[in-house]
Design a protein around this motif. Sequence first.
Motif, PDB file in Angstrom:
ATOM      1  N   THR A  42      -7.936 -14.571 -11.776  1.00 62.15           N
ATOM      2  CA  THR A  42      -7.150 -15.221 -10.723  1.00 62.15           C
ATOM      3  C   THR A  42      -5.710 -15.488 -11.147  1.00 62.15           C
ATOM      4  N   LYS A  43      -5.493 -15.564 -12.447  1.00 65.33           N
ATOM      5  CA  LYS A  43      -4.131 -15.859 -12.900  1.00 65.33           C
ATOM      6  C   LYS A  43      -3.168 -14.694 -12.717  1.00 65.33           C
ATOM      7  N   LEU A 100     -13.726 -13.193 -10.964  1.00 69.17           N
ATOM      8  CA  LEU A 100     -12.991 -13.807  -9.851  1.00 69.17           C
ATOM      9  C   LEU A 100     -11.642 -13.111  -9.760  1.00 69.17           C
ATOM     10  N   ASN A 135     -12.290 -14.115 -15.248  1.00 64.74           N
ATOM     11  CA  ASN A 135     -11.424 -14.814 -14.297  1.00 64.74           C
ATOM     12  C   ASN A 135     -10.070 -14.119 -14.259  1.00 64.74           C
TER      13      ASN A 135
HETATM   14  C1  LIG Z   1      -9.962 -19.341 -13.027  1.00 61.72           C
HETATM   15  O1  LIG Z   1      -8.632 -19.491 -13.492  1.00 61.72           O
HETATM   16  C2  LIG Z   1      -7.823 -20.317 -12.686  1.00 61.72           C
HETATM   17  C3  LIG Z   1      -6.431 -20.274 -13.222  1.00 61.72           C
HETATM   18  O2  LIG Z   1      -6.405 -20.524 -14.573  1.00 61.72           O
HETATM   19  C4  LIG Z   1      -8.379 -21.740 -12.712  1.00 61.72           C
HETATM   20  O3  LIG Z   1      -7.597 -22.552 -11.880  1.00 61.72           O
HETATM   21  C5  LIG Z   1      -9.798 -21.675 -12.174  1.00 61.72           C
HETATM   22  O4  LIG Z   1     -10.396 -22.954 -12.281  1.00 61.72           O
HETATM   23  C6  LIG Z   1     -10.645 -20.686 -12.949  1.00 61.72           C
HETATM   24  N1  LIG Z   1     -11.904 -20.567 -12.275  1.00 61.72           N
HETATM   25  C7  LIG Z   1     -13.050 -20.508 -12.915  1.00 61.72           C
HETATM   26  C8  LIG Z   1     -14.269 -20.487 -12.113  1.00 61.72           C
HETATM   27  O5  LIG Z   1     -13.076 -20.481 -14.140  1.00 61.72           O
END
Ligand SMILES: *[C@@H]1O[C@H](CO)[C@@H](O)[C@H](O)[C@H]1NC(C)=O
Length: 902
Positions: free
Chosen positions: A465-466, A486, A463
């Motif tokens: 995304t952060k 992601l 992940n």
């Molecule tokens: C990925 O990280 C973001 C930020 O921490 C979080 O909001 C999101 O739920 C995560 N997504 C998954 C699929 O783990």
Amino acid sequence: MKPNMICVLVFAFLLFELLAIATISISFCNGSSYHVGCLESEREALLRFKQDLQDPSYRLASWIGNRDCCAWAGIFCDNVTGHIVELNLRNPFTYYVQPDQYEANPRSMLVGKVNPSLLDLKHLSYLDLSFNDFQGVPIPRFIGSMGNLKYLNLSGSRFVGMIPHQLGNLSSLQYLVLSRNFLHLVNFGWLSVGFSVSVIYSLNLGYNNFHGPIPEGLQSLTSLKHLDLSFNHFNSSIPNLLCRLTHLEHLSLSHNSLEGRIPRSMARLCNLKRLYLSGAKLNQEISEILDIFSGCVPNGLESLVLPNSSIFGHLTDQIGLFKNLDSLDLSNNSIVGLVPQSFGRLSSLRVLQLYRNKLHGTLSEIHFVNLTKLSVFLVGENTLTLKVRRDWIPPFQLIELGLRSCNVGSRFPLWLYSQKDLQFLDLFNSGISGTFPNRLLKSASQLYLLDLGHNQIHGELTNLTKASQLSFLRLMANNLSGPLPLISSNLIGLDLSGNSFSGSIFHFLCYTINAGMKLQFLFLDRNILQGNLPDCWMSYQNLMMLDLSNNKFIGNLPTSFGSLSSLVSLHLRKNRLSGTMPISVKNCTSLMALDVGENEFFGNIPSWFGEMFSRMVFLILRSNYFHGLLPTKLCDLAFLQILDLADNNLSGTLPNCIHNLTAMATVNPFTGNAIKYSIPLNPTYALGSVTEQALVVMKGVAADYSEILNLVRIIDVSKNFFSGTLPIGLTNLKALQSLNLSYNIFTGRIPETIGAMRSLESIDFSVNKFTGEIPQSMSSLTFLNHLNLSNNYLTGKIPSSTQLQSFNASCFLGNNLCGAPLPKNCTDENVSIPEDVNGEEDEDEDENDVDYWLYVSVALGFVVGFWCFIGPLLVNRRWRYKYCNFLDGVGDRIVRFVRKCT
Ligand SMILES: *[C@@H]1O[C@H](CO)[C@@H](O)[C@H](O)[C@H]1NC(C)=O
Ligand SMILES: *[C@@H]1O[C@H](CO)[C@@H](O)[C@H](O)[C@H]1NC(C)=O
Ligand SMILES: *[C@@H]1O[C@H](CO)[C@@H](O)[C@H](O)[C@H]1NC(C)=O
Ligand SMILES: *[C@@H]1O[C@H](CO)[C@@H](O)[C@H](O)[C@H]1NC(C)=O
Ligand SMILES: *[C@@H]1O[C@H](CO)[C@@H](O)[C@H](O)[C@H]1NC(C)=O
Ligand SMILES: *[C@@H]1O[C@H](CO)[C@@H](O)[C@H](O)[C@H]1NC(C)=O
Ligand SMILES: *[C@@H]1O[C@H](CO)[C@@H](O)[C@H](O)[C@H]1NC(C)=O
Ligand SMILES: CC(=O)N[C@H]1CO[C@H](CO)[C@@H](O)[C@@H]1O
């Protein structure tokens, strides 16, 4: 003069003064006590000046009527006399191009000519007309009569020609900025004549077309502190005369054609703070250079910028003398040896660039103890090892770190987690193994570019995304596995190619559905991704380059590909994609490169390819099941350079309109689209480029062409069911280098005019039904180094020329030919008198063609000899950094890539 005349004059003068006083008092009455209205005559002059200018962005909207012109945009009046003293019409709308370089927005330019009414502004001391468009006229001479000018800035204003010598009359001038125009000059006489009691303080002639030696006249400008002659074509050695300019603090001679050493006499420039000499061919030892400046300036020198300037030798401890050095750039030279420990004394050092030299040895903590200000540290592409304790806490906070191809130990360096300001981190090919350093994305929250390509990083990425600041992430050629991670919607470039990512890409692509992704470059090629391509591309409207080749994708192209209206390059090669080309792909009108080779697509080649893909440069449909005729609309692809339809089920004739493929018909080194995009790899500093590549089969060898792609021109229709005679227009394709028609059912003769295709290096007509003789003109194809005519019905004598006889006999087998190189001697009955087609029509070959070939041969790595084997030419380094200064030869891309500067 008659007395009454004098009376009139005196009266007029009094009246004038009265009016002036009246204006002043009016302003007083108005209450704004110090604000004096402007003079009528000066306002009139401004209005006349405005009349000659178009002002599409209404920058001069306030210049109207009989208002107080001191309040108009760009005008400053003396607050006592009311005279206009400053006219500043600098175009305020600029955009950043690269460090220290801005371009003006053309829409906000004032366009027109400079009206001489400016002469009525007799008290003007400051005139700035920079970044406007004066439409390619010379600098007006009358400016030389504006005797009070102290500041004149005409930068970037599209002036051409010589500098009028009248400017030499500006005896009060302190700042003269004529940079970024198209000025050249024959003599600099005006310099020595005009300013002999010079007070000129700053002279900037950078980015023009000046050539010849650096003018002697400069030496009379003894008060100069700032001199910029960069980005011209001055070609002398660095003149001794500069040494007379003892007040000089800033000297930039970068990007000229200067040759020869920095003269010893420069040691006299005791006030020198900044020296820029990028790209000079100094051919000098670094120790000699340091020697020269260690005389009187070592404490004063702040910037020494000498990249790419043929410096060699060892860096010695002398460097430690330059205690106030802020910026040192010696990159891209041939400096050898160890990095001396005395670097540790440069406690002011902020920017240190030594990348691409021949340094070796170990950098250790001792080098850094006092470098508390270091913020840019680029030493990649040497043979350096960075060896520090695992728990080292450096004294600096870096913004940019480049350790490309250095050895940093096999684990990700822990000390990097202390670098909170890091924006640019390049650890490409630096021997790192272990898992992806997730922690870095937290500790360096500003990180903009992270390159960990070509290491041994393994494990999964889950992940990302952060990492919302991260714009470029490259992890190509590692051992990463598992599903794709992601990503944040801010990511602009992602390169995960050459790993072992597996599984579907559904989550990767679709979890952001409806979120606008900034992604422009996405490289997922050479993994083991599988499944269908999901129909989620509508969130990726910024995508420019997409590479999914060499995976295990199956199924049809999804309809949402039609939302990729910015897509320039699409690589899907070597998957198991199938179906017909969906009509929605019509929307991808920006496409320049399409490679769907080695899949299972079928159906006709849509005729809308020709209509919608008007910018197409290469089209590769190789090894699919396309069938049917070639649509004539394909002939509309005027930029097409590579047409590879090999190994399909296509039939019919080659269309007559084929001569309309203009890019293949035009021999010109400076046309053709280099598919290359500049990208800001770092918000403040480095530019990079992403270069398109094409896997091209030429001479039986598949090679990746990237940097030189713009020079390659190929047609390959081999292994189909094409038939009929060759269209005569084919031989109009004078720029074509490779023509492969093998394994079809072509009939008729090889066109007599084939000799006109003088760029041809490779011809393969084997396994067809060509009849008749080999045209004599074929022997004039001087660049030909690969030929296969075997297995046809050709007859007669192989034309004699060193050219054709140099090929192996196997190139002609399976015909009814005779003569060398075949063992079969010709007898009278199989030799007819050849028609006199000795390629006479080609004698008009002009010099440009010849030069072009010289370039191309160099560029393609061919020796201009003939029988050499050409292997893969350039290792694909698709994502390169342009550390070295951009623009080292505007328009001259050939030189640029030969230098491998990109
Ligand atoms: C990925 O990280 C973001 C930020 O921490 C979080 O909001 C999101 O739920 C995560 N997504 C998954 C699929 O783990
Ligand atoms: C007038 O201009 C001078 C210099 O331009 C400045 O020093 C002075 O403060 C100004 N006076 C007023 C009253 O604005
Ligand atoms: C001259 O104008 C250019 C363009 O507006 C600007 O970038 C530059 O700093 C100016 N030069 C000086 C010495 O003020
Ligand atoms: C660091 O600076 C101190 C104080 O100026 C000096 O004594 C020391 O030698 C310097 N260290 C190195 C490695 O140059
Ligand atoms: C293709 O473009 C048309 C017109 O711009 C648009 O209406 C349509 O939605 C686009 N198709 C796709 C699949 O995005
Ligand atoms: C091909 O070019 C000719 C001019 O050379 C033009 O008249 C013709 O319309 C073009 N044909 C096609 C199919 O584009
Ligand atoms: C071909 O001709 C050459 C001389 O012209 C002769 O030496 C050679 O033996 C001949 N070869 C054959 C196969 O007849
Ligand atoms: C106090 C006063 O009336 N000030 C005016 C002076 O004139 C300018 C325009 O010329 C007005 O904007 C001020 O309001």
